[in-house]
Enzyme design. Structure first.
Site, PDB file in Angstrom:
ATOM      1  N   GLU A  39      37.433  56.432  38.936  1.00 15.62           N
ATOM      2  CA  GLU A  39      38.462  56.197  39.964  1.00 15.62           C
ATOM      3  C   GLU A  39      37.996  56.712  41.330  1.00 15.62           C
ATOM      4  OE1 GLU A  39      41.548  54.693  40.028  1.00 15.62           O
ATOM      5  OE2 GLU A  39      40.908  53.885  38.118  1.00 15.62           O
ATOM      6  N   CYS A 194      44.725  38.142  42.383  1.00 23.05           N
ATOM      7  CA  CYS A 194      45.444  38.367  43.636  1.00 23.05           C
ATOM      8  C   CYS A 194      44.483  39.007  44.641  1.00 23.05           C
ATOM      9  CB  CYS A 194      46.676  39.246  43.397  1.00 23.05           C
ATOM     10  SG  CYS A 194      47.829  39.174  44.781  1.00 23.05           S
ATOM     11  N   CYS A 200      46.860  31.816  42.903  1.00 22.91           N
ATOM     12  CA  CYS A 200      48.247  31.960  42.432  1.00 22.91           C
ATOM     13  C   CYS A 200      48.543  31.098  41.201  1.00 22.91           C
ATOM     14  CB  CYS A 200      49.216  31.616  43.552  1.00 22.91           C
ATOM     15  SG  CYS A 200      49.098  32.739  44.950  1.00 22.91           S
ATOM     16  N   CYS A 203      48.241  32.959  38.082  1.00 20.99           N
ATOM     17  CA  CYS A 203      48.803  34.310  38.102  1.00 20.99           C
ATOM     18  C   CYS A 203      49.996  34.444  37.153  1.00 20.99           C
ATOM     19  CB  CYS A 203      49.231  34.661  39.521  1.00 20.99           C
ATOM     20  SG  CYS A 203      49.961  36.296  39.613  1.00 20.99           S
ATOM     21  N   CYS A 209      57.115  35.959  42.254  1.00 16.29           N
ATOM     22  CA  CYS A 209      56.391  36.442  43.437  1.00 16.29           C
ATOM     23  C   CYS A 209      56.994  35.870  44.733  1.00 16.29           C
ATOM     24  CB  CYS A 209      54.920  36.072  43.327  1.00 16.29           C
ATOM     25  SG  CYS A 209      53.987  36.577  44.789  1.00 16.29           S
TER      26      CYS A 209
HETATM   27  S1  SF4 Z   1      51.459  34.681  42.725  1.00 15.20           S
HETATM   28 FE1  SF4 Z   1      51.764  36.444  44.026  1.00 15.20          FE
HETATM   29  S2  SF4 Z   1      50.944  38.161  42.867  1.00 15.20           S
HETATM   30 FE2  SF4 Z   1      50.176  36.285  41.943  1.00 15.20          FE
HETATM   31  S3  SF4 Z   1      48.171  35.902  42.893  1.00 15.20           S
HETATM   32 FE3  SF4 Z   1      49.713  34.793  44.080  1.00 15.20          FE
HETATM   33  S4  SF4 Z   1      50.313  36.189  45.673  1.00 15.20           S
HETATM   34 FE4  SF4 Z   1      49.271  37.411  44.132  1.00 15.20          FE
END
Ligand code: SF4
Length: 348
Positions: A39, A194, A200, A203, A209
């Protein structure tokens, strides 16, 4: 669509099970020590850059006891090139404290972790959730980007108001179980989907989102206000003795390049003779190299390296010691050096 924390966690974990990264070197043998070292290395540094450093570091300092017992020079040597050297100094100091105060076992308590030099709230959360499998939120750079977009939180996260909102959301979303997987999943989501240029469509949290709904993910998180960096100037004196060794001096422990070994410096070429004389080195400058730039977070350093031959067989005034060394690049000692010094030796 309003999504509950449970649904968010379930979606992120299901995605992680299928697509998460599970073979990073620090995932091989998870311990508080391995999570902590990784980390700290990953702060402001890409995974691909960290991997070889992490492997070498863990080979040399396999346990917190070995790290605590090592000379600081050796630790800085293994950090050479990674930058932000305060991280290495704090690692070393924290290892000493963990050994002295906790008999080599990291505390699991968040406050006790945050009390260790160099461990902030997110690193403490990572150690607690990943190594100890206890509920805790993390908020590294990747997670900040995911959450800022997910909840459309305006503003640069370096400011306290957006940061407070991000932490509140991170705490709300942190699960009670599968804490390690969830923390890893959130970091992976930010690192692989992201990203600054988000994907997206793939995602798992797209349905809830807000930035996606606004069709504007790149607007989040807010950018750091731009200000132009000041420029400082320096000459690096590459003083070489007749045996081929270069004079290095160690910076004071705190401050810029703290504890690292650097060439003696002066502000301008006019001061070269005076600086050599102050060092007790009878020397002649032979070549001035072109100006190069090294950028710190708060200023640019434009430096000129000057090759200098020390005249005496046994230069007087400077002896190997705590703060000065004649360093032979053909038989290198393990010393920590900043990137420009390493680059100059590489060009020899
Ligand atoms: S949907 Fe939202 S959280 Fe997912 S990659 Fe796109 S911007 Fe990022």
């Amino acid at each position: 669509m309003t999504i509950t924390a449970q649904k968010f966690q379930a979606d992120v974990l299901a995605w992680y099970d299928q697509h998460g990264r599970k073979h990073l070197p620090w995932q091989e043998q998870i311990s508080a020590y391995s999570v902590w070292v990784s980390e700290i290395m990953l702060q402001q540094t890409q995974v691909s850059t960290v991997i070889p450093y992490y492997r070498r570091f863990m080979q040399r300092f396999a346990t917190v006891q070995q790290l605590a017992a090592a000379p600081l020079d050796d630790v800085l040597h293994h950090w050479t090139g990674l930058g932000y050297y305060a991280r290495a100094r704090n690692l070393h100091r924290s290892a000493e404290i963990v050994v002295e105060r906790y008999e080599g076992c990291f505390p699991g308590d968040l406050d006790a972790l945050i009390d260790l030099p160099g461990i902030g709230r997110s690193t403490a959360g990572a150690i607690r959730s990943i190594a100890f499998q206890q509920p805790a939120a993390i908020l590294d750079g990747n997670v900040k980007r995911v959450l800022a977009r997910y909840a459309a939180i305006d503003g640069w996260p370096g400011r306290s108001a957006p940061l407070k909102k991000l932490w509140a959301l991170a705490e709300d979303l942190a699960p009670e179980s599968r804490t390690a997987d969830f923390s890893q999943a959130m970091m992976d989501l930010g690192a692989t989907l992201c990203t600054p240029d988000p994907d997206c469509q793939r995602c798992p949290v797209k349905p809830g989102c807000k930035a996606f709904a606004e069709d504007n993910p790149r607007a989040y998180p807010g950018k750091k206000p731009k200000k132009s960096l000041p420029i400082k100037h320096s000459c690096f004196l590459m003083i070489r003795n007749p045996q081929g060794a270069f004079l290095l001096q160690r910076n004071p422990p705190l401050g810029l390049w703290g504890g690292l070994w650097v060439f003696p410096q002066c502000a301008s070429p006019e001061l070269i003779d005076e600086t050599c004389a102050n060092l007790g080195v009878d020397a002649t400058a032979t070549e001035v190299l072109p100006v190069a730039r090294h950028t710190f977070s708060h200023f640019h350093l434009d430096y000129r390296a000057v090759r200098i031959e020390a005249q005496l067989e046994q230069p007087h005034g400077v002896r190997d010691g705590q703060d000065h060394r004649w360093y032979d690049p053909d038989n290198p000692e393990k010393l920590g050096m900043p990137a420009p010094v390493v680059a100059l030796f590489d060009r020899q």
